[in-house]
Design a protein around this motif. Structure first.
Motif: not given
Lengths: 496, 84
Positions: A34-38, A147-151
């Motif tokens: 859900r987080t990645e889609r949003l 996919k969320l990149e490292p911050r």
């Protein structure tokens, strides 16, 4: 950083439950998807690094997924109390120059009105299209997962607002490193993936954000979310049933929750709770005793602040004997007690509480003068008064700053004074807290010197239109003048 | 004035300031819409007790009795009939 915790949980325990909400069981894998889609949906709308996104949602899985999606994009989450009125929301949105607002149907209309007049209107994204909005969370979640990149550790993750004695709330920015630093405390407090954290306090508040959401992310625990916790007076029976039914083990609450549950007509077996924490304001002994008598669970006090999140917790083996204490600093946190010159006081002496913590903000945004006063040598001077005993336990004894405690919320009297004073028939106004009907609780009272004929009802209505209900004065007292010292300082003690 | 109209007027004038609410449907969920918070419940209870001479007990404080104006109307009727 913080979103890395989602990946770790989805990898280590993909099919275990991350969130219980009504009939839903959201697994760690579901939450990540859900987080990645949003995040992908928000990115497609142009939300990116550094953009502020206001979050006005109740406690539910959408809040959690939105929070992680926004922060995972490098944008900044601005969690806001959905009970705020238009003027308050307008202030928060403008302060943060929000790029988008995520709201439910209750606040969508007012959010639209606020941003519609802006030169570059923010996007309003809603949980349903009830008001005809084109952008809904569901529509955004149709995007392919990204996919969320490292911050970077130093990127701001969240903007929150701290009450204080300087007028409108001050903006607190906390970075990925600071929020992740706080998330790491909870494992050292003994929480783990087998725990179920009962979430009845608002996630938009530092306490809920830290002790519920960060704690669950940091330990892999399950969040058991009480749907629609307000008004808690009507939801307490549901809270008791849910705690028992889900066998919750961790219960962060405020004194108000514990009192109302202790006074509820029906009882239940809540022996699954191994740690019940109270924060927000001092826990009166009668509430502690009543909850212990009814459910056999001692409530432990915990201490934190918007600037740093959780700081100390009473983890004593015998929390009954030390019930007044908020405990020792959690892992990595330092607490010291200072005198008026900023020097440490002897053990057992009362002074101002100063804290240093991996979760501590670097300072208030755009307030260098204030920052130089309250952030010194890496410590934040909290404005609370307290003492540390020979065993290292902190007890909060009072506060130096002028804040009023109302049902777990802190009300800044200066903010209320600004509103009362803006009424055309008010010459001067001072706002104070006076004891309420229940021990430990206060009521907001406005003391007013009128400049023209005005009655109490008119002033209260004026405030109701501009302030969240918990800030609105319940009592208005009219006087011919405000008592002041020869130097012009308001003598508040004569107004209580 | 009927209980429904009376309670609607009280909620609009006393509890929903600043929310752009000018009418309330008797079936509207006051809790889901965030119209009534914990302070609001106590104000509503005080209003009902004073206006209708009823006594609201702890066990009466449930969403079923207070979630809408229609439910409040039914609750008051039960109390007045001695059934609540």
């Amino acid at each position: 950083m913080l979103t890395d915790l989602l990946y770790e949980n989805a990898s280590a325990r993909a099919d275990e439950v991350a969130i219980v909400y009504r009939d839903e069981r959201v697994t760690h894998a579901d939450l990540l998807e859900r987080t990645e889609r949003l995040a992908a949906g928000l990115a497609a709308q142009g939300v990116g690094r550094g953009d502020a996104v206001a979050l006005l949602l109740p406690n539910d899985p959408s809040f959690v997924a939105s929070y992680f999606a926004i922060s995972g994009l490098g944008a900044v989450v601005v969690p806001v109390n959905p009970a705020f009125k238009q003027d308050e929301l307008d202030f928060y949105f403008r302060q943060c120059e929000v790029r988008a607002v995520i709201s439910d149907e209750r606040t969508a209309g007012v959010c639209e009105r606020i941003v519609s007049g802006w030169e570059r209107p923010a996007q309003v994204i809603t949980t349903s299209s009830a008001h005809g909005q084109a952008l809904t969370l569901d529509a955004l979640m149709e995007a392919e997962p990204q996919k969320l990149e490292p911050r970077s550790p130093d990127e701001p993750l969240v903007y929150q607002f701290s009450s204080g004695s300087t007028g409108r709330p001050k903006r607190v920015a906390r970075t990925h490193a600071q929020c992740t630093g706080e998330a790491s405390y909870y494992a050292t407090m003994g929480l783990g993936p087998e725990d179920k954290i009962f979430c009845a306090i608002p996630l938009f508040h530092t306490y809920g954000m830290g002790c519920c959401m960060f704690a669950a992310a940091g330990t892999g625990a399950t969040l058991v979310v009480l749907e629609d916790p307000n008004p808690f007076l009507l939801r307490r029976q549901r809270a008791i049933e849910l705690l028992e039914q889900e066998q919750a083990t961790i219960f962060p609450g405020v004194p108000f929750n514990f009192r109302l549950m202790a006074e509820a007509p029906a009882s239940a077996d809540l022996s699954s709770i191994r740690l019940a924490f109270s924060a927000g304001t001092a826990l009166p002994r009668p509430f502690f005793d009543a909850f212990l008598d009814k459910f056999g669970v001692p409530v432990r006090q915990l201490y934190g602040c918007t600037e740093a999140g959780t700081l100390t917790a009473n983890m004593d083996a015998d929390p009954v004997a030390s019930f007044e204490s908020v405990g020792r600093p959690v892992d990595g946190v330092e607490v010291r007690i200072e005198d008026d010159d900023g020097e440490p006081v002897p053990t057992g002496s009362i002074g101002e509480v100063a804290v240093r913590s991996p979760g501590l903000t670097d300072g208030y945004v755009d307030m260098p003068e204030l920052n130089s006063q309250v952030f010194r040598e890496g410590f934040f001077i909290t404005g609370d008064l307290g003492q540390i005993d020979a065993e290292g336990r902190l007890t909060i004894t009072g506060r130096k700053k002028l804040l009023i405690e109302v049902g777990g919320y802190k009300v800044d009297p200066i903010e209320v004074e600004d509103v009362v004073g803006a009424h055309p028939k008010v010459g001067e106004a001072v706002v104070v807290g006076v004891p309420g009907k229940v021990a430990g609780e206060e009521v907001v009272k406005a003391v007013v010197v009128p400049s023209d004929a005005v009655d109490e009802r008119e002033l209260i209505t004026f405030c109701q239109e501009r302030l969240a209900n918990f800030k609105v004065p319940q009592v208005v007292e009219f006087r011919e003048e405000i008592p002041k010292s020869p130097l012009g300082k308001i003598l508040r003690k004569y107004l209580i | 004035m009927s209980v429904t109209a009376d309670v609607e007027q009280f909620i609009i004038s006393e509890l929903s300031q600043g929310r752009d609410i000018t009418t309330i449907d008797p079936g509207d969920n006051l809790l889901a819409k965030g119209i009534v918070d914990s302070h609001g419940v106590m104000e509503l209870v005080a209003f009902l007790e004073e206006r209708y001479g009823i006594s609201v007990r702890d066990e009466d404080l449930t969403p079923e009795n207070f979630e809408s104006v229609a439910r409040i109307d039914e609750f008051v009727a039960r109390k007045q009939d001695g059934r609540g």
